[in-house]
Design a protein around this motif. Sequence first.
Motif, PDB file in Angstrom:
ATOM      1  N   SER B  50       8.973   1.551  37.491  1.00  0.00           N
ATOM      2  CA  SER B  50       9.737   1.148  36.307  1.00  0.00           C
ATOM      3  C   SER B  50       9.125   1.741  35.044  1.00  0.00           C
ATOM      4  CB  SER B  50       9.780  -0.380  36.192  1.00  0.00           C
ATOM      5  OG  SER B  50      10.451  -0.932  37.302  1.00  0.00           O
ATOM      6  N   GLN B  88      16.312  -2.869  36.626  1.00  0.00           N
ATOM      7  CA  GLN B  88      15.981  -3.742  37.751  1.00  0.00           C
ATOM      8  C   GLN B  88      16.542  -5.144  37.503  1.00  0.00           C
ATOM      9  OE1 GLN B  88      11.780  -3.534  38.316  1.00  0.00           O
ATOM     10  NE2 GLN B  88      11.840  -4.555  40.296  1.00  0.00           N
ATOM     11  N   ASP B 164      17.269   1.641  38.442  1.00  0.00           N
ATOM     12  CA  ASP B 164      16.047   0.960  38.871  1.00  0.00           C
ATOM     13  C   ASP B 164      16.421  -0.150  39.847  1.00  0.00           C
ATOM     14  OD1 ASP B 164      13.540  -0.013  39.178  1.00  0.00           O
ATOM     15  OD2 ASP B 164      13.134  -0.325  37.041  1.00  0.00           O
ATOM     16  N   GLU B 165      16.261   0.144  41.135  1.00  0.00           N
ATOM     17  CA  GLU B 165      16.608  -0.810  42.191  1.00  0.00           C
ATOM     18  C   GLU B 165      17.943  -1.489  41.923  1.00  0.00           C
ATOM     19  OE1 GLU B 165      13.501  -3.467  43.492  1.00  0.00           O
ATOM     20  OE2 GLU B 165      12.037  -2.129  42.585  1.00  0.00           O
TER      21      GLU B 165
HETATM   22 MG    MG Z   1      10.075  -2.070  38.798  1.00  0.00          MG
END
Ligand code: MG
Lengths: 524, 256
Positions: B50, B88, B164-165
């Motif tokens: 991240s 995320q 991000d994910e």
């Molecule tokens: Mg992360």
Amino acid sequence: MATETIAARGSSLRTWLVLLIIWEICGRLQLIASGALPAPSSILMRLWIDRADYPPHILATLEGAGVGFLIGNGIAVAAGVLFALFPMAARLGRGVNIALFALPAIAISPLLVLTFSDMTPRIILAAIGCYFVTMSSTVTGISQTDQRMIEVIRAYGGGRWKILVLAQMRSALPAILSGLRIAAPNAVLGSILAEFGGGGRYGLGVYLIGSLGRAEPDRLWGIGLAATLIAGLAYAVFSLIALRFTGATKAVTVPATAPGGATMSWPLWLRLLLSTGSVVIPIALWWLLLIAMGTPAMIAKTPLGLFEYLFLQPNSQASQMKLLAALGQTLPLTIAGMALGIAFAFGLALMSVLRPGIIRGFMPVALVTQTMPLVALTPLLVLILGRGPSLILWITISVTFFPAFVTMAQGLSMVPRAALDVPRAYGASLFTQLRLVSVPASLPYLFAATRLAVPRALLGVMIAEWLATGTGLGNLLNQSRGYLDYGMIWAVAVVSVLLSVVFYQCVVLIERPVLARRGMRAAQ
Amino acid sequence: MTGPSGIRLDTVSRSFKGRGTTVQALDNVSLDCPAGSFTALIGPSGCGKSTLLRLALGLDQADSGEVSIAGLAPMDAARAGMTGVAFQDAALMPWRSVEDNIALPLDVLGQPRRDNAAKIASLIDLVGLAGFEKALPGELSGGMRQRVAIARSLVTNPQVLFLDEPFGALDQILRRQMNVELQRIWIASRATTLLVTHGIDEAVFLADRVAVMQSKPGRITRIIDIPLMRPRGPDVFTSAEFHRLEDEIAGALNGH
Ligand SMILES: [Mg+2]
Ligand SMILES: Nc1ncnc2c1ncn2[C@@H]1O[C@H](COP(=O)(O)OP(=O)(O)OP(=O)(O)O)[C@@H](O)[C@H]1O
């Protein structure tokens, strides 16, 4: 859930009915202080008899309070935005902010009435009453905006302005509205206090002063009731609006990003410069305002004039002694009343998390003690409680309590759902939830409430001293008014502002390390 | 080196000073994503994925090293409306409806929403949220909120996309569906994409290259090319080549 709400509502209604009946009986039988507490029915009866007198008084008070409310809050929101966006401006403005907040309305109302004509003193005091609350809740709201939203905007190249418009203003709205609902009764109180200072034929304050001498408790109560009603309605309107917005604003998850704080990295010389500036600015403003208004030097004391009065004149010694003696009487009661008021508010705010019904049931009571103009309440309380220190204590507790309670209840209601879900999922009892989540999360608000309480406590003590006990700073102020001792009026005003500032700074000194250790940021 | 919309990180380092300790989140990391490529970033939790993304977005400054998007400083690329991002954390605005949340980047960039109404509607459809246009984030499940964030990242037709994910909170079936959809969108748009993921299968399915990271200090230890043909259908997941690549990445993650 729905039945729970109805049940809670029903029980709070019952409480009110019971209270009302007890009151009626006490009044009828003249049980309390031989008739100082008239029965609700006789208050209503008197209100009906006097009904023709009220409209002009109410309209006049509404005008003063309303215009002051608009002006004060307009300035407050603008200043709040400025301070939230530019930490340097906040640091520089701190002195003015605290001074405005700590300015004892009763001390300056005679000075204002001498300087301005009809509505202006009322508008000024009402605006001053609104300014600090709204300004600080604007700053709080803006600076507590969820950092994650700000990042999304920044990721698309959004600058300060976009962040302000798209995220911060909207996310600050509940905080601003809750500021406005405290500001509304403050504006009414400010206007009435100015009306006490004299000037103008109409206004609830004028009406009250006129009726004060005539040993007619039912009329006094009627006027108090009318003032309370106005303040209460204003409060209710903003509560309803706030409720509508808070529901949608509550974040669903807990932000994990630490709030950014660049301010601590300022070099020492800059911090010293800003601190000096924040002290110099209010004094410079005081001076400039007096010059700009052209108030006669006899009435208007500049900082220099005040220094002369306190230190250089033949009777300076005597003035100093009087001032110190009064301080010695005022200080201990202020501290005690404030501590009790805040403790009570914190306890109740925590209980309101466990039993939301409490807010509904108790808020109106708190509101009454708050908005019932103290000046109207004090003579009645004197009859009930006597003129001892306990009266001062009670009045101080009641003025401190209400804003502290609102601030903390608000803070606790903003605790995100997910934060409570985790301990709840592990079967934590309500008490454990409080200990693990609510109390730590409410710490910034506890400190903010304490800072808010300081000058109010002082004001409460001074009003009680003025009107009832004949001791301390409040009495000194009243006496000096009688002797046309303007130097002393200024001295008391300045000393009470300084006292508030010192208290305030003490709270800040404790607050900073405590919050920093927990990775939290102060709620302005 | 970088083409018109490539991502380039050159010996980038970033450390955080915590309470008494210093975490080396990124240590001399270099990564070059050519224009139109799809790169997956995979690594243990806390290895700095991240952080790397935030640097590439201009949300954070590197201690040393250079970061550029299409030859521009990250913030300038963002201001030009070239980038899209899904964090995320969904990071939705609780007072904005699904529709309005998706439109947020347009508001930030000052693009009229009217011209993009059809686009927004089709994105809502794409992420399976038709019927929830007016819902507030508080009324959605975690996975639904994440899908709103994905739709939001696509609304500006970005040339460079950071994810991000994005599928972290979705169930396996929906995740596979979204993977197929994302591939379709990517083939159509050819946006340079950097995807952070914990799913080895997801990385192999979507990416041209997989960058494997290790922590303490955070660094890229291997870059593995994925030579599978496109478009890749759901049957790819069961092919022998797919499994071989998965094993290779798993080995790299374990430090082999
Ligand atoms: Mg992360
Ligand atoms: N703002 C910050 N302040 C202090 N430390 C930070 C900060 N941001 C990240 N870190 C640290 O940097 C390291 C890398 O964090 P990062 O969020 O990049 O990990 P990640 O690879 O994205 O992990 P995950 O897969 O769990 O999301 C962690 O050790 C973290 O503690």
